[in-house]
Design a protein around this motif. Structure first.
Motif, mmCIF file in Angstrom:
data_model
loop_
_atom_site.group_PDB
_atom_site.id
_atom_site.type_symbol
_atom_site.label_atom_id
_atom_site.label_comp_id
_atom_site.label_asym_id
_atom_site.label_seq_id
_atom_site.Cartn_x
_atom_site.Cartn_y
_atom_site.Cartn_z
ATOM 1 N N ARG A 1 0.862 -1.190 0.139
ATOM 2 C CA ARG A 1 -0.127 0.091 -0.115
ATOM 3 C C ARG A 1 0.981 1.284 0.262
ATOM 4 O O ARG A 1 0.367 2.426 -0.390
ATOM 5 C CB ARG A 1 -0.930 -0.126 1.277
ATOM 6 N N GLY A 2 2.020 1.232 0.658
ATOM 7 C CA GLY A 2 2.929 2.421 0.757
ATOM 8 C C GLY A 2 3.308 2.939 -0.797
ATOM 9 O O GLY A 2 3.516 2.366 -1.629
ATOM 10 N N LYS A 3 3.589 4.321 -0.676
ATOM 11 C CA LYS A 3 3.975 4.839 -1.925
ATOM 12 C C LYS A 3 5.418 4.742 -2.407
ATOM 13 O O LYS A 3 6.050 4.904 -3.344
ATOM 14 C CB LYS A 3 3.973 6.528 -1.661
ATOM 15 N N ASN A 4 6.170 4.238 -1.150
ATOM 16 C CA ASN A 4 7.733 4.078 -1.352
ATOM 17 C C ASN A 4 7.909 2.724 -1.557
ATOM 18 O O ASN A 4 7.945 1.959 -0.526
ATOM 19 C CB ASN A 4 8.456 4.619 -0.005
ATOM 20 N N LEU A 5 8.151 2.278 -2.754
ATOM 21 C CA LEU A 5 8.598 0.816 -3.206
ATOM 22 C C LEU A 5 9.601 0.467 -2.733
ATOM 23 O O LEU A 5 9.592 -1.031 -2.295
ATOM 24 C CB LEU A 5 8.718 0.639 -4.813
ATOM 25 N N MET A 6 10.525 1.023 -2.101
ATOM 26 C CA MET A 6 11.852 0.349 -1.330
ATOM 27 C C MET A 6 11.246 0.070 -0.017
ATOM 28 O O MET A 6 11.678 -1.051 0.437
ATOM 29 C CB MET A 6 13.055 1.562 -1.079
ATOM 30 N N GLU A 7 10.566 0.896 0.666
ATOM 31 C CA GLU A 7 9.903 0.307 2.038
ATOM 32 C C GLU A 7 8.930 -0.867 1.838
ATOM 33 O O GLU A 7 8.869 -1.537 2.616
ATOM 34 C CB GLU A 7 9.168 1.722 2.619
ATOM 35 N N ASN A 8 8.249 -0.628 0.654
ATOM 36 C CA ASN A 8 7.518 -1.993 0.588
ATOM 37 C C ASN A 8 8.107 -3.128 0.463
ATOM 38 O O ASN A 8 7.849 -4.289 1.009
ATOM 39 C CB ASN A 8 6.369 -1.622 -0.813
ATOM 40 N N HIS A 9 9.425 -3.274 -0.251
ATOM 41 C CA HIS A 9 10.313 -4.273 -0.387
ATOM 42 C C HIS A 9 10.733 -4.975 0.753
ATOM 43 O O HIS A 9 10.678 -6.134 1.034
ATOM 44 C CB HIS A 9 11.228 -3.873 -1.528
ATOM 45 N N PHE A 10 11.072 -3.782 1.413
ATOM 46 C CA PHE A 10 11.931 -4.116 3.078
ATOM 47 C C PHE A 10 10.589 -4.898 3.734
ATOM 48 O O PHE A 10 11.211 -5.864 4.534
ATOM 49 C CB PHE A 10 12.155 -2.926 3.611
ATOM 50 N N CYS A 11 9.403 -4.586 3.636
ATOM 51 C CA CYS A 11 8.153 -4.946 4.380
ATOM 52 C C CYS A 11 7.900 -6.500 3.947
ATOM 53 O O CYS A 11 8.021 -7.390 4.791
ATOM 54 C CB CYS A 11 6.983 -4.103 4.066
ATOM 55 N N ILE A 12 7.976 -6.589 2.645
ATOM 56 C CA ILE A 12 7.954 -8.210 2.169
ATOM 57 C C ILE A 12 8.782 -8.806 2.818
ATOM 58 O O ILE A 12 8.605 -10.062 3.010
ATOM 59 C CB ILE A 12 7.631 -7.903 0.542
ATOM 60 N N LEU A 13 10.071 -8.491 2.557
ATOM 61 C CA LEU A 13 11.456 -9.241 3.039
ATOM 62 C C LEU A 13 11.016 -9.817 4.414
ATOM 63 O O LEU A 13 11.595 -10.759 5.085
ATOM 64 C CB LEU A 13 12.534 -8.530 3.020
ATOM 65 N N ALA A 14 10.669 -8.844 5.406
ATOM 66 C CA ALA A 14 10.536 -8.884 6.797
ATOM 67 C C ALA A 14 9.407 -9.852 7.230
ATOM 68 O O ALA A 14 8.980 -10.214 8.338
ATOM 69 C CB ALA A 14 10.579 -7.626 7.491
ATOM 70 N N LEU A 15 8.100 -10.187 6.130
ATOM 71 C CA LEU A 15 7.182 -11.055 6.443
ATOM 72 C C LEU A 15 7.479 -12.410 7.127
ATOM 73 O O LEU A 15 8.310 -13.073 6.313
ATOM 74 C CB LEU A 15 6.193 -11.049 5.195
ATOM 75 N N PRO A 16 6.894 -12.695 8.419
ATOM 76 C CA PRO A 16 7.288 -14.002 8.764
ATOM 77 C C PRO A 16 6.691 -15.273 7.795
ATOM 78 O O PRO A 16 5.463 -14.753 7.078
ATOM 79 C CB PRO A 16 6.660 -13.992 10.140
ATOM 80 N N PRO A 17 6.733 -16.384 7.769
ATOM 81 C CA PRO A 17 6.173 -17.455 7.201
ATOM 82 C C PRO A 17 4.479 -17.528 7.701
ATOM 83 O O PRO A 17 4.518 -17.109 8.738
ATOM 84 C CB PRO A 17 6.927 -18.851 7.659
ATOM 85 N N ALA A 18 3.862 -17.889 6.808
ATOM 86 C CA ALA A 18 2.276 -18.049 7.106
ATOM 87 C C ALA A 18 2.065 -19.466 7.721
ATOM 88 O O ALA A 18 2.795 -20.197 7.553
ATOM 89 C CB ALA A 18 1.582 -17.978 5.736
ATOM 90 N N PRO A 19 1.082 -19.691 8.337
ATOM 91 C CA PRO A 19 0.688 -21.164 8.817
ATOM 92 C C PRO A 19 0.643 -22.051 7.719
ATOM 93 O O PRO A 19 0.139 -21.665 6.875
ATOM 94 C CB PRO A 19 -0.649 -20.891 9.613
ATOM 95 N N ALA A 20 0.914 -23.341 8.149
ATOM 96 C CA ALA A 20 0.656 -24.251 6.794
ATOM 97 C C ALA A 20 -0.628 -24.425 6.395
ATOM 98 O O ALA A 20 -1.447 -25.024 7.327
ATOM 99 C CB ALA A 20 1.740 -25.584 7.135
ATOM 100 N N PRO A 21 -1.144 -24.315 5.169
ATOM 101 C CA PRO A 21 -2.366 -24.614 4.892
ATOM 102 C C PRO A 21 -2.551 -26.321 5.017
ATOM 103 O O PRO A 21 -1.771 -26.704 4.823
ATOM 104 C CB PRO A 21 -2.592 -24.073 3.477
ATOM 105 N N LYS A 22 -3.847 -26.722 4.735
ATOM 106 C CA LYS A 22 -4.298 -28.187 4.634
ATOM 107 C C LYS A 22 -4.066 -28.150 3.142
ATOM 108 O O LYS A 22 -4.920 -27.677 2.337
ATOM 109 C CB LYS A 22 -5.666 -28.489 5.146
ATOM 110 N N LEU A 23 -3.024 -29.042 2.648
ATOM 111 C CA LEU A 23 -2.836 -29.238 1.216
ATOM 112 C C LEU A 23 -3.050 -30.781 0.968
ATOM 113 O O LEU A 23 -2.305 -31.547 1.906
ATOM 114 C CB LEU A 23 -1.666 -28.879 0.836
#
Length: 467
Positions: free
Chosen positions: A301-323
């Motif tokens: 959502r942010g206007k600064n793409l560099m901050e957006n990229h850093f935010c994506i890098l810092a995302l923790p893994p999501a819980p494992a779905p039932k596959l």
């Protein structure tokens, strides 16, 4: 700036290829005259601090003085044409002396066994391995100004050395821009009537460049350690753990694009390569994944793409779905023309089902998969070979994956002391006959692995030996 980058490109080319001594002298002198002594000296500090990232400030200082003095003497009007060659030969002799003041390197002795130009080119090609993690800690504004006022030149030299050796994998243009704006900020704010407000304003303006330095150093460290194909897989596995509902077909192009950014920009001296390509890549990730995952949508959502990229890098893994259970590639597929792709798909399926598996373990599996195909697909009976190896892996692999997943899952979820307490209890149950000293050793080993390798930005230089 462009002239500075031209010089760095020239120096890299001169070290990599032998194009003749006169050519090197002529080009170095051309750039020395264009830049002037101080800019030439600044660039020499940055380039050699990156190159010898384990060298001391004093060792780098000796080298910089010699190189700058050589250019100053031999590029002066009327200097003897043989001056540069004689000076660089004297420099190589000094490098090879027992009491050399220059940065020590394990490969120096091998270079010094050679003669003449061959020795000089060999010495020029030496470089220290990068530091596993950035070591630079920025002092407080007050401490910065204190050191700056005491000796502005000494302050600038020491900063250039510490910052460049710490972020030695960041592309040269990024490092150049980052150090230049930092020193400009200090020299402006330390003489300002309102230093606190000045620093706050300047730091906000530098934020994008600071993030770019940090991120590109991390990206290029991984590229240097892994190479293009493995970087692509590492990024694919990371995305699979963050967005486990996304398909292989959705994520593979993004992973390949990230590897292409590393390949094109980590060694580039093009002024805006990393920033431009990284921002284009971030836009592609946001377009592809925002609709699939709310966390990505928030980061984008942010206007600064560099901050957006850093935010994506810092995302923790999501819980494992039932596959459903993933289908394994057949022996024929593994040894076929697209064997590497089938193996990568199989590991992708593993990563999305084990979100806590660290990059170091997945990277090890990637290496093992390539080795397995290399060993079996060239034999007379590939299927028998693969089946035999698979049996061993089926017995050994699940407990290892379970142990690594559990360890990293707990490390990332629990406060550190609680994590250590639970780990001590589980080890005592698993090893009832172990002595207190043995349990303590096991505990420290596991804690060391978790604290080094379970983080999303774990160093690819520190973890493989701990797996």
């Amino acid at each position: 700036m462009r002239a500075a980058l031209a010089l760095l490109l020239l120096l890299a080319a001169a070290h990599a290829l032998h194009r003749g001594r006169a050519y090197v002298r002529e080009k170095v002198c051309q750039e020395y005259r264009m830049l002037g002594k101080e800019n030439f000296r600044t660039l020499t500090i940055i380039a050699n601090s990156r190159k010898y990232s384990n060298g001391t400030f004093e060792e780098i200082g000796h080298l910089v003085r010699e190189i700058t003095s050589l250019a100053e003497t031999c590029c002066a009007d009327g200097a003897d044409p043989s001056c540069y060659d004689a000076g660089s030969t004297a420099l190589s002799v000094k490098s090879c002396s027992a009491d050399s003041p220059f940065p020590a390197h394990p490969g120096t002795a091998e270079c010094c066994a050679r003669e003449g130009l061959e020795r000089k080119l060999c010495l020029a090609a030496l470089r220290h391995p990068p530091q596993p993690l950035p070591q630079y800690l920025q002092p407080s504004d007050k401490e910065l100004c204190q050191a700056f006022r005491q000796d502005p030149r000494e302050f600038a030299d020491r900063f250039l050395y510490e910052y460049s050796s710490s972020y030695s994998q960041a592309p040269l243009p990024v490092l150049l821009g980052s150090t230049r704006t930092f020193l400009s900020m200090v020299s402006t704010c330390c003489i300002s009537p309102a230093p606190t407000a000045c620093f706050l304003k300047e730091k906000l303006e530098r934020k994008t460049l600071s993030l770019l330095t940090l991120t590109s150093n991390r990206i290029c460290s991984r590229f240097s350690a892994y190479g293009k194909d493995k970087v692509s897989f590492s990024y694919l596995a990371s995305l699979a753990q963050k967005v486990p509902t996304a398909s292989f077909e959705d994520l593979l192009p993004l992973a390949e694009d990230a590897a292409e950014v590393s390949s094109q920009c980590c060694d580039s001296v093009a002024e805006d390569c990393m920033q431009k390509k990284l921002l284009e890549h971030t836009a592609k990730v946001c377009t592809a994944l925002s609709a699939q995952d709310g966390r990505f949508a928030d980061c984008c959502r942010g206007k600064n793409l560099m901050e957006n990229h850093f935010c994506i890098l810092a995302l923790p893994p999501a819980p494992a779905p039932k596959l459903p259970k993933a289908s394994e590639p057949t022996n024929k597929e593994l040894c076929g023309k697209e064997g590497a792709l089938h193996a990568t798909r199989s590991l992708f399926e593993l990563a999305r089902r084990h979100p806590s598996l660290p990059d170091a373990v997945l990277a090890k599996l990637y290496d093992s998969s390539g080795k397995l195909r290399g060993e079996c697909c060239s034999t007379k009976d590939p299927s028998a070979c693969l089946d035999s190896k698979r049996k061993g892996m089926e017995a050994e692999l699940p407990p290892l994956l379970e142990k690594a997943s559990q360890l990293c899952g707990q490390y990332n979820e629990l406060p550190f002391l609680e994590f250590k307490k639970r780990l001590r209890e589980s080890l005592a149950q698993a090893e009832p006959e172990a002595s207190p000293a043995q349990l303590e050793r096991l505990l420290e080993q596991r804690v060391s692995f978790a604290s080094t390798c379970c983080l999303p930005d774990a160093s690819p230089l520190l973890c493989p030996s701990k797996v």
